[in-house]
Design a protein around this motif. Structure first.
Motif, PDB file in Angstrom:
ATOM      1  N   CYS A  12       0.616  -1.430   0.325  1.00 15.53           N
ATOM      2  CA  CYS A  12      -0.292   0.221   0.542  1.00 15.53           C
ATOM      3  C   CYS A  12       1.147   1.530   0.152  1.00 15.53           C
ATOM      4  CB  CYS A  12      -0.347  -0.215   1.016  1.00 15.53           C
ATOM      5  SG  CYS A  12       0.034   0.089   2.503  1.00 15.53           S
ATOM      6  N   ASP A  13       0.672   2.248  -0.170  1.00 16.58           N
ATOM      7  CA  ASP A  13       0.979   3.756  -0.286  1.00 16.58           C
ATOM      8  C   ASP A  13       1.625   3.758   1.024  1.00 16.58           C
ATOM      9  OD1 ASP A  13      -0.605   3.794  -2.533  1.00 16.58           O
ATOM     10  OD2 ASP A  13      -1.277   5.356  -1.244  1.00 16.58           O
ATOM     11  N   GLY A  14       0.953   3.383   2.018  1.00 17.75           N
ATOM     12  CA  GLY A  14       2.635   3.882   3.123  1.00 17.75           C
ATOM     13  C   GLY A  14       3.015   2.675   3.439  1.00 17.75           C
ATOM     14  N   VAL A  15       3.104   1.700   3.392  1.00 15.81           N
ATOM     15  CA  VAL A  15       4.466   1.032   2.739  1.00 15.81           C
ATOM     16  C   VAL A  15       5.639   0.937   2.191  1.00 15.81           C
ATOM     17  CG1 VAL A  15       5.221  -1.548   2.106  1.00 15.81           C
ATOM     18  CG2 VAL A  15       3.390  -1.373   4.609  1.00 15.81           C
ATOM     19  N   CYS A 101       3.162   6.183   9.210  1.00 14.86           N
ATOM     20  CA  CYS A 101       2.182   6.234   7.054  1.00 14.86           C
ATOM     21  C   CYS A 101       1.372   6.631   7.617  1.00 14.86           C
ATOM     22  CB  CYS A 101       1.184   4.986   7.228  1.00 14.86           C
ATOM     23  SG  CYS A 101      -0.024   5.354   5.968  1.00 14.86           S
ATOM     24  N   ARG A 103      -1.337   7.953   7.815  1.00 15.91           N
ATOM     25  CA  ARG A 103      -2.895   7.751   7.818  1.00 15.91           C
ATOM     26  C   ARG A 103      -3.213   7.069   9.506  1.00 15.91           C
ATOM     27  NH1 ARG A 103      -3.697   4.930   1.665  1.00 15.91           N
ATOM     28  NH2 ARG A 103      -3.869   6.487   0.992  1.00 15.91           N
ATOM     29  N   VAL A 104      -1.969   6.749   9.830  1.00 13.35           N
ATOM     30  CA  VAL A 104      -1.309   6.111  11.387  1.00 13.35           C
ATOM     31  C   VAL A 104      -1.548   6.898  12.143  1.00 13.35           C
ATOM     32  CG1 VAL A 104      -0.119   4.535  13.113  1.00 13.35           C
ATOM     33  CG2 VAL A 104      -0.814   4.054  10.635  1.00 13.35           C
ATOM     34  N   THR A 169      -6.160   1.146  11.106  1.00 13.33           N
ATOM     35  CA  THR A 169      -6.367   1.667   9.971  1.00 13.33           C
ATOM     36  C   THR A 169      -6.763   0.273   9.013  1.00 13.33           C
ATOM     37  OG1 THR A 169      -4.157   1.185   9.627  1.00 13.33           O
ATOM     38  CG2 THR A 169      -4.995   2.988   9.715  1.00 13.33           C
ATOM     39  N   THR A 170      -6.766  -1.098   9.783  1.00 20.63           N
ATOM     40  CA  THR A 170      -6.913  -2.615   8.971  1.00 20.63           C
ATOM     41  C   THR A 170      -7.177  -3.351   9.463  1.00 20.63           C
ATOM     42  OG1 THR A 170      -4.811  -3.690  10.087  1.00 20.63           O
ATOM     43  CG2 THR A 170      -4.126  -2.365   7.902  1.00 20.63           C
ATOM     44  N   CYS A 197      -8.338   2.404   6.951  1.00 26.51           N
ATOM     45  CA  CYS A 197      -7.502   3.535   5.393  1.00 26.51           C
ATOM     46  C   CYS A 197      -8.465   3.030   4.297  1.00 26.51           C
ATOM     47  CB  CYS A 197      -6.388   2.613   5.611  1.00 26.51           C
ATOM     48  SG  CYS A 197      -5.338   2.570   4.366  1.00 26.51           S
ATOM     49  N   ALA A 199      -7.240   2.368   0.874  1.00 23.54           N
ATOM     50  CA  ALA A 199      -6.001   0.248   0.676  1.00 23.54           C
ATOM     51  C   ALA A 199      -7.443  -0.309   1.652  1.00 23.54           C
ATOM     52  CB  ALA A 199      -5.129   0.963   0.903  1.00 23.54           C
ATOM     53  N   THR A 200      -7.467  -0.349   3.137  1.00 23.22           N
ATOM     54  CA  THR A 200      -7.977  -1.228   3.292  1.00 23.22           C
ATOM     55  C   THR A 200      -9.570  -1.909   2.994  1.00 23.22           C
ATOM     56  OG1 THR A 200      -6.879  -1.181   4.894  1.00 23.22           O
ATOM     57  CG2 THR A 200      -8.512  -2.578   5.598  1.00 23.22           C
TER      58      THR A 200
HETATM   59  S1  SF4 Z   1      -2.728   3.429   6.745  1.00 21.34           S
HETATM   60 FE1  SF4 Z   1      -2.924   1.846   5.009  1.00 21.34          FE
HETATM   61  S2  SF4 Z   1      -1.646   3.169   3.386  1.00 21.34           S
HETATM   62 FE2  SF4 Z   1      -1.158   3.255   5.983  1.00 21.34          FE
HETATM   63  S3  SF4 Z   1       0.108   1.558   6.245  1.00 21.34           S
HETATM   64 FE3  SF4 Z   1      -1.444   1.519   6.724  1.00 21.34          FE
HETATM   65  S4  SF4 Z   1      -2.336   0.587   5.622  1.00 21.34           S
HETATM   66 FE4  SF4 Z   1      -0.589   0.869   4.396  1.00 21.34          FE
END
Ligand code: SF4
Length: 285
Positions: A12-15, A101, A103-104, A169-170, A197, A199-200
């Motif tokens: 995902c973008d964060g990883v 991340c 979003r976290v 987020t997941t 998130c 992405a999730t």
């Molecule tokens: S919050 Fe979303 S984009 Fe960020 S690391 Fe977790 S799954 Fe990936």
């Protein structure tokens, strides 16, 4: 056999952001030795690649026990860390490279803000997950954690006036919906913020359709990866012919026997080269 690859499979973008930050570290300009607090990504191949750069993994206790000078730079992973880590690093003169991340960070800050406003935070998440621990710590270490149905049924919020639901987020969208409905039925004043998130969200929606439309589903991920486990759970609930693997070598001919359509997906911590290896092996089988 027809193979359909999920459009959201893999980093995902964060990883991806965390991995690129670490890949681009200029070892000449950084305070050494460099360590990463836990696994940067829940994937052993990625951990090995990082170790090749001379960056070793340390656990929390080793970090806490370290003496000044033993750690030059500490990398915080995409899952984030609680406020104490930053304070302790500062006291010990440790530089921080923060790959949390965004979003976290958003959920961590919400936890902090709502805690300061006097709310009781209900945190929906996996009890031992790093991200959940970090959000818990930003929420003043007072959040009530809900990881499963039993904990939800046992929640006692009597006497509490201000309650807010935040989520890892997941987390599973379906479980979070259940938590919110349950709480609002009992405590109409309970507030909830959607912190799953995107992405999730997209992956979970897509995997339901893929599991329904295919004879079998292959989920690639690490057993430590929360979002990979979630994909497996969702796919299995729709289509029991679902297999969880870490890499191509885990596949066998027998599993594919009689299948005409197979979907392949991968958790957010699975690198492209592992997905490509799995696809190549399926085609060969
Ligand atoms: S919050 Fe979303 S984009 Fe960020 S690391 Fe977790 S799954 Fe990936």
């Amino acid at each position: 056999m027809k193979i359909t690859l999920s459009q959201f499979a893999g980093f995902c973008d964060g990883v991806r952001r965390a991995f690129e930050i670490v890949q681009n570290i200029d070892s000449e300009k950084i305070k050494k030795p460099v360590f990463v607090l836990g696994s940067l990504v829940h994937n052993q191949d990625v951990v090995n690649k990082i170790e090749e750069k001379g960056i070793a993994k340390i656990d929390m206790q080793t970090f806490l026990d370290s003496k000044a000078g033993e750690i030059g730079t500490l990398i915080i992973t995409a899952h984030g860390a609680g406020p104490k880590i930053y304070e302790i690093a500062k006291v010990k003169g440790i530089e921080i490279i923060d790959t949390t991340c965004p979003r976290v960070i958003k959920v961590q800050r919400l936890a902090q803000v709502y805690f300061n406003r006097g709310y009781t935070i209900i945190l929906v998440g996996d009890r031992d997950h790093k991200e959940v621990k970090s959000i818990f710590e930003w929420g003043g270490e007072k959040a009530l954690l809900v990881s499963n149905q039993e904990e939800l049924r046992n929640l006692d919020l009597s006497g509490l006036e201000k309650v807010v639901v935040l989520t890892q987020t997941t987390q599973s969208k379906d479980f979070v919906k259940e938590v919110v409905e349950f709480l609002k039925a009992k405590y109409p004043n309970a507030e909830s913020l959607d912190t799953i998130c995107l992405a999730t969200d997209q992956r979970q929606d897509e995997i339901k359709n893929l599991a329904r439309d295919n004879d079998g589903v292959v989920v690639i991920g690490s057993p430590d990866s929360a979002n990979s486990n979630r994909l497996f759970e969702i796919a299995t609930s729709v289509n029991p012919k679902t297999i969880f693997i870490e890499r191509a070598e885990d596949l066998t001919d027998e599993w594919f026997s009689g299948l005409e359509k197979v979907a392949v997906t991968a958790g957010a911590s699975t690198p492209d080269w592992i997905i490509e290896g799995v696809l190549a092996r399926i085609e060969k089988l």
